[in-house]
Design a protein around this motif. Structure first.
Motif, PDB file in Angstrom:
ATOM      1  N   ASN A  84       0.812  -1.226   0.000  1.00  0.00           N
ATOM      2  CA  ASN A  84       0.000   0.000   0.000  1.00  0.00           C
ATOM      3  C   ASN A  84       0.841   1.270   0.000  1.00  0.00           C
ATOM      4  O   ASN A  84       0.526   2.228   0.704  1.00  0.00           O
ATOM      5  N   SER A  85       1.910   1.258  -0.782  1.00  0.00           N
ATOM      6  CA  SER A  85       2.800   2.417  -0.897  1.00  0.00           C
ATOM      7  C   SER A  85       3.025   2.740  -2.377  1.00  0.00           C
ATOM      8  O   SER A  85       4.065   2.423  -2.937  1.00  0.00           O
ATOM      9  N   PRO A  86       2.046   3.384  -3.010  1.00  0.00           N
ATOM     10  CA  PRO A  86       2.206   3.707  -4.435  1.00  0.00           C
ATOM     11  C   PRO A  86       3.314   4.731  -4.650  1.00  0.00           C
ATOM     12  O   PRO A  86       3.605   5.540  -3.778  1.00  0.00           O
ATOM     13  N   ASP A  87       3.922   4.684  -5.824  1.00  0.00           N
ATOM     14  CA  ASP A  87       4.979   5.638  -6.161  1.00  0.00           C
ATOM     15  C   ASP A  87       4.441   7.061  -6.283  1.00  0.00           C
ATOM     16  O   ASP A  87       5.156   8.015  -6.016  1.00  0.00           O
ATOM     17  N   LEU A  88       3.183   7.214  -6.707  1.00  0.00           N
ATOM     18  CA  LEU A  88       2.610   8.525  -6.952  1.00  0.00           C
ATOM     19  C   LEU A  88       1.170   8.581  -6.462  1.00  0.00           C
ATOM     20  O   LEU A  88       0.386   7.655  -6.721  1.00  0.00           O
ATOM     21  N   ASN A  95     -29.842  32.842   6.118  1.00  0.00           N
ATOM     22  CA  ASN A  95     -29.291  32.999   7.467  1.00  0.00           C
ATOM     23  C   ASN A  95     -28.257  31.918   7.799  1.00  0.00           C
ATOM     24  O   ASN A  95     -28.201  31.403   8.912  1.00  0.00           O
ATOM     25  N   GLY A  96     -27.478  31.562   6.821  1.00  0.00           N
ATOM     26  CA  GLY A  96     -26.432  30.553   6.984  1.00  0.00           C
ATOM     27  C   GLY A  96     -25.521  30.607   5.772  1.00  0.00           C
ATOM     28  O   GLY A  96     -25.342  31.656   5.158  1.00  0.00           O
ATOM     29  N   ALA A  97     -24.972  29.461   5.417  1.00  0.00           N
ATOM     30  CA  ALA A  97     -24.083  29.382   4.259  1.00  0.00           C
ATOM     31  C   ALA A  97     -24.295  28.063   3.529  1.00  0.00           C
ATOM     32  O   ALA A  97     -24.512  27.017   4.147  1.00  0.00           O
ATOM     33  N   VAL A  98     -24.221  28.134   2.219  1.00  0.00           N
ATOM     34  CA  VAL A  98     -24.281  26.952   1.361  1.00  0.00           C
ATOM     35  C   VAL A  98     -22.874  26.732   0.817  1.00  0.00           C
ATOM     36  O   VAL A  98     -22.174  27.694   0.469  1.00  0.00           O
ATOM     37  N   ALA A  99     -22.466  25.478   0.727  1.00  0.00           N
ATOM     38  CA  ALA A  99     -21.141  25.154   0.197  1.00  0.00           C
ATOM     39  C   ALA A  99     -21.255  24.015  -0.806  1.00  0.00           C
ATOM     40  O   ALA A  99     -21.928  23.014  -0.550  1.00  0.00           O
ATOM     41  N   ALA A 100     -20.608  24.188  -1.942  1.00  0.00           N
ATOM     42  CA  ALA A 100     -20.503  23.141  -2.960  1.00  0.00           C
ATOM     43  C   ALA A 100     -19.043  22.706  -3.013  1.00  0.00           C
ATOM     44  O   ALA A 100     -18.141  23.555  -3.019  1.00  0.00           O
ATOM     45  N   GLN A 101     -18.829  21.410  -3.048  1.00  0.00           N
ATOM     46  CA  GLN A 101     -17.456  20.898  -3.009  1.00  0.00           C
ATOM     47  C   GLN A 101     -17.283  19.752  -3.990  1.00  0.00           C
ATOM     48  O   GLN A 101     -18.160  18.901  -4.133  1.00  0.00           O
ATOM     49  N   PHE A 102     -16.134  19.734  -4.636  1.00  0.00           N
ATOM     50  CA  PHE A 102     -15.701  18.638  -5.508  1.00  0.00           C
ATOM     51  C   PHE A 102     -14.306  18.255  -5.053  1.00  0.00           C
ATOM     52  O   PHE A 102     -13.462  19.122  -4.830  1.00  0.00           O
ATOM     53  N   ASP A 103     -14.055  16.968  -4.886  1.00  0.00           N
ATOM     54  CA  ASP A 103     -12.702  16.534  -4.543  1.00  0.00           C
ATOM     55  C   ASP A 103     -12.361  15.263  -5.294  1.00  0.00           C
ATOM     56  O   ASP A 103     -13.247  14.538  -5.751  1.00  0.00           O
ATOM     57  N   PHE A 104     -11.075  15.000  -5.442  1.00  0.00           N
ATOM     58  CA  PHE A 104     -10.626  13.802  -6.154  1.00  0.00           C
ATOM     59  C   PHE A 104      -9.344  13.280  -5.539  1.00  0.00           C
ATOM     60  O   PHE A 104      -8.643  13.985  -4.825  1.00  0.00           O
ATOM     61  N   ASN A 105      -9.055  12.018  -5.852  1.00  0.00           N
ATOM     62  CA  ASN A 105      -7.868  11.352  -5.335  1.00  0.00           C
ATOM     63  C   ASN A 105      -7.390  10.340  -6.376  1.00  0.00           C
ATOM     64  O   ASN A 105      -8.178   9.518  -6.846  1.00  0.00           O
ATOM     65  N   TYR A 106      -6.120  10.415  -6.750  1.00  0.00           N
ATOM     66  CA  TYR A 106      -5.502   9.454  -7.663  1.00  0.00           C
ATOM     67  C   TYR A 106      -4.467   8.653  -6.886  1.00  0.00           C
ATOM     68  O   TYR A 106      -3.654   9.224  -6.149  1.00  0.00           O
ATOM     69  N   VAL A 107      -4.488   7.340  -7.053  1.00  0.00           N
ATOM     70  CA  VAL A 107      -3.505   6.455  -6.426  1.00  0.00           C
ATOM     71  C   VAL A 107      -2.899   5.594  -7.528  1.00  0.00           C
ATOM     72  O   VAL A 107      -3.613   4.913  -8.274  1.00  0.00           O
ATOM     73  N   ASP A 108      -1.582   5.618  -7.621  1.00  0.00           N
ATOM     74  CA  ASP A 108      -0.850   4.855  -8.631  1.00  0.00           C
ATOM     75  C   ASP A 108      -0.905   3.360  -8.324  1.00  0.00           C
ATOM     76  O   ASP A 108      -1.301   2.943  -7.233  1.00  0.00           O
ATOM     77  N   GLU A 109      -0.465   2.568  -9.277  1.00  0.00           N
ATOM     78  CA  GLU A 109      -0.392   1.117  -9.075  1.00  0.00           C
ATOM     79  C   GLU A 109       0.406   0.819  -7.812  1.00  0.00           C
ATOM     80  O   GLU A 109       1.352   1.527  -7.480  1.00  0.00           O
ATOM     81  N   ARG A 110      -0.002  -0.237  -7.077  1.00  0.00           N
ATOM     82  CA  ARG A 110       0.645  -0.545  -5.805  1.00  0.00           C
ATOM     83  C   ARG A 110       0.448  -2.007  -5.458  1.00  0.00           C
ATOM     84  O   ARG A 110      -0.470  -2.662  -5.937  1.00  0.00           O
ATOM     85  N   SER A 111       1.326  -2.498  -4.589  1.00  0.00           N
ATOM     86  CA  SER A 111       1.189  -3.838  -4.027  1.00  0.00           C
ATOM     87  C   SER A 111       0.185  -3.749  -2.877  1.00  0.00           C
ATOM     88  O   SER A 111       0.183  -2.779  -2.133  1.00  0.00           O
TER      89      SER A 111
END
Length: 180
Positions: A69-73, A87-103
């Motif tokens: 579980n230690s990818p190079d990138l 009387n508050g706040a609205v938030a829109a969020q987008f997030d992503f995650n890339y994990v390289d090939e790994r054992s």
């Protein structure tokens, strides 16, 4: 990092075998967070690493092997925009995650080297001005990426490998109350 007696385990057949050996992990990580205008936030991160278990013997051969579980990138990002409303706040969020090939196991058998993957999530939420109440709707893994999160090598016992799949695309909502 230079580990002495790094503790790891390997799933071999129906047994989890715990072992200690030296290991070494060299790499770098950088993260950038910026707020270009009021209410808008961008965050990006990248990590590079070379992680090896030293002098590990498998199938009669001793050599350095990949650390589980230690990818190079890996890289990740987030874009979030918040604006006042009701009387508050609205938030829109987008997030992503890339994990390289790994054992995915303490031994680096070719069947236990898993492909890279890219996960993206989205969220829309509302929070009251006092921060007590929050409600949100979200979708995780909205591209419905299919990857193996972990694996057990049962090839010596039953002739197969059991992969632990990631959660598929899923939707949900939450309501939260903060007492403090």
């Amino acid at each position: 990092y230079d580990y002495q007696d790094f503790q790891n385990f390997s799933a071999q057949g129906i047994n989890l075998v715990v072992f200690n050996n030296d290991a070494e992990n060299t790499g770098a990580e950088i993260e950038l967070i910026t707020n270009p205008v009021e209410g808008l936030e961008f965050a990006f991160g990248v990590a590079l690493q070379d992680a090896k278990q030293k002098d590990l013997t498998f199938a009669g051969i001793t050599r350095d092997r990949l650390m589980a579980n230690s990818p190079d990138l890996t890289f990740n990002g987030l874009a979030r925009y918040e604006w006042p409303m009701f009387n508050g706040a609205v938030a829109a969020q987008f997030d992503f995650n890339y994990v390289d090939e790994r054992s995915v196991n303490g031994i680096d058998h070719p069947a236990l080297i898993k492909d890279s993957y890219f996960i993206a999530n989205a969220r829309l939420g509302y929070m009251t001005t006092d921060g007590k109440w929050e409600a949100s709707v979200w979708v995780k893994n909205f591209t419905d990426e299919n990857y193996v999160a972990g694996s057990f090598d049962l090839s010596t016992f039953v002739g197969t490998e059991i992969g632990i799949p990631n959660p598929p695309r899923w939707f949900g909502g939450s309501i939260r109350y903060n007492f403090f």
